[in-house]
Design an enzyme around this catalytic site. Structure first.
Site, PDB file in Angstrom:
ATOM      1  N   CYS A 151     -32.232  14.017  79.742  1.00  0.00           N
ATOM      2  CA  CYS A 151     -31.913  12.707  80.339  1.00  0.00           C
ATOM      3  C   CYS A 151     -30.410  12.461  80.294  1.00  0.00           C
ATOM      4  O   CYS A 151     -29.884  12.025  79.268  1.00  0.00           O
ATOM      5  CB  CYS A 151     -32.675  11.601  79.617  1.00  0.00           C
ATOM      6  SG  CYS A 151     -32.336   9.966  80.299  1.00  0.00           S
ATOM      7  N   CYS A 154     -29.410   8.883  79.626  1.00  0.00           N
ATOM      8  CA  CYS A 154     -29.548   8.460  78.221  1.00  0.00           C
ATOM      9  C   CYS A 154     -28.422   9.047  77.365  1.00  0.00           C
ATOM     10  O   CYS A 154     -27.862   8.362  76.514  1.00  0.00           O
ATOM     11  CB  CYS A 154     -30.856   8.946  77.602  1.00  0.00           C
ATOM     12  SG  CYS A 154     -32.308   8.785  78.632  1.00  0.00           S
ATOM     13  N   ASP A 155     -28.131  10.312  77.556  1.00  0.00           N
ATOM     14  CA  ASP A 155     -27.304  11.030  76.574  1.00  0.00           C
ATOM     15  C   ASP A 155     -25.929  11.481  77.078  1.00  0.00           C
ATOM     16  O   ASP A 155     -25.118  11.968  76.286  1.00  0.00           O
ATOM     17  CB  ASP A 155     -28.073  12.272  76.079  1.00  0.00           C
ATOM     18  CG  ASP A 155     -29.338  11.875  75.331  1.00  0.00           C
ATOM     19  OD1 ASP A 155     -29.331  10.793  74.710  1.00  0.00           O
ATOM     20  OD2 ASP A 155     -30.330  12.618  75.377  1.00  0.00           O
TER      21      ASP A 155
END
Ligand code: NDP
Length: 327
Positions: A151, A154-155
């Site tokens: 992701c 997300c990261d």
């Protein structure tokens, strides 16, 4: 009764022994827990089964910084524990267990948990999520959370100013490469074919971004590093006479090779699209069967964010409440 139907029926207890509930929620990601919070506050006395990966995909993320209300960020697992506590605070019966069979042929709807226990319910909220595809390398497992992620949204932030690679040649890979290109020094796209599958517009944007380099005809053989990821070993033109290996120095390795929606046991009764995502009626969480609702990533292949999943979980509980009040 045909043989298959007979075998299917064997999984279910008879009506006298089955437990009966008003609102059954399957899945424990942001969608399931948010549905539980709303359903419990609406006095539907929801029962929630956590499934195989309690807490859902967020538990594989380290830090969540884009969920509104956490100015300092929060770790994925902690956020899921908070959501669980919040759901329990209003009376949700949160249980361990995996729903292994479903029978939506009539009401009450029936499911079997862990191949052993039948639950009947007046309404069902499906929040079983989707599972990101990984390549299946052992080294990928080793660096999950310390270099490997499925992701970028997300990261990606943790790789500011660093060099990263993303595997895949579809729309997701291109979108995520573009997202990463804003914060990373260099983004390599590792594409197994000699062309991208993504839409033309995304291909154009990628080709016009100076710090994205597409490595066509590359497969990933291995990931190396001491404590954190340091390099990827790629095979160029795998299986061809001129096959060769190369090493890519990278800090982050992202996967964008698709997701698999966890809809398998419901497919017999509910409509899915060609990739297995449950279909809901536009603007609602209603499926083709009144009383069965779907929310979160199992029905969303576009946004796939914790906050959008939570939003649709809220909608599912409100839809279920409306359905039950009209019964
Ligand atoms: P796709 O299935 O479209 O693409 C997956 C990519 O990963 C392909 O390039 C595929 O390669 C590659 N791949 C699959 N398995 C492997 C493997 N084992 N090793 C290396 N590469 C692999 O998935 P997406 O998530 O990109 O998209 C899913 C759907 O969502 C699509 O319909 C897409 O259009 C849509 N979507 C739309 C967006 C938008 O419109 N903005 C944004 C994101 C998704 P190969 O081509 O060789 O099979």
């Amino acid at each position: 009764m045909d043989i298959q139907a007979g075998q299917e029926k064997e999984h279910f207890d008879d009506q006298a022994t089955a437990e009966h509930v008003k609102c059954l929620i399957i899945g424990s990601g942001p969608a399931g827990y948010t549905a539980a919070i709303y359903a419990a506050r609406a006095n539907l006395k929801p029962v929630l089964y956590k499934g195989l990966q309690p807490g859902g995909q967020l538990t594989t993320t380290t830090e969540v910084e884009n969920f509104p209300g956490y100015p300092e960020g929060v770790s994925g697992p902690v956020m899921m524990e908070d959501l669980e506590k919040q759901a329990e605070r209003f009376g949700t019966d949160v249980r361990w267990g995996m729903v292994t069979h479903a029978d939506f042929s009539g009401t009450p709807f029936k499911v079997v948990v862990d191949d052993s226990h039948t639950v009947e319910s007046d309404s069902v909220i499906i929040a079983t999520g989707a599972t990101a595809r990984y390549l299946g390398l052992e080294s990928e497992e080793k660096f999950k959370g310390s270099g490997v992620s499925a992701c970028a949204t997300c990261d990606g932030f943790f790789y500011r100013g660093k060099d990263v690679a993303i595997v895949g040649g579809g729309d997701s890979a291109c979108e995520e490469a573009l997202y990463l290109s804003v914060m990373c020094r260099k983004v390599y796209m590792i594409v197994r074919k000699d062309y991208l599958r993504a839409s033309k517009i995304l291909q154009k944007r990628v080709s016009e971004t100076s710090n994205i380099e597409i490595l066509f005809e590359r497969n990933t053989k291995e990931l190396h590093g001491d404590k954190v990821l340091e390099e990827a070993v790629l095979v160029k033109r795998m299986g061809q006479p001129d096959e060769s290996e190369e090493v890519l120095k990278i800090d982050g390795f992202f996967l964008a090779i698709g997701h698999v929606p966890n809809s398998g046991i419901f497919k017999k009764y509910l409509e899915t699209d060609e990739t297995g995502y449950l279909k809901t009626m536009p603007g609602t969480t209603r499926t083709r069967i009144p009383g069965i609702f779907a929310c979160g990533d199992v029905q969303d292949k576009i946004y796939r964010q914790a906050v959008t999943a939570a939003g649709s979980g809220c909608q599912a509980a409100m839809d279920a409440e409306r359905y039950l009040s009209m019964k």
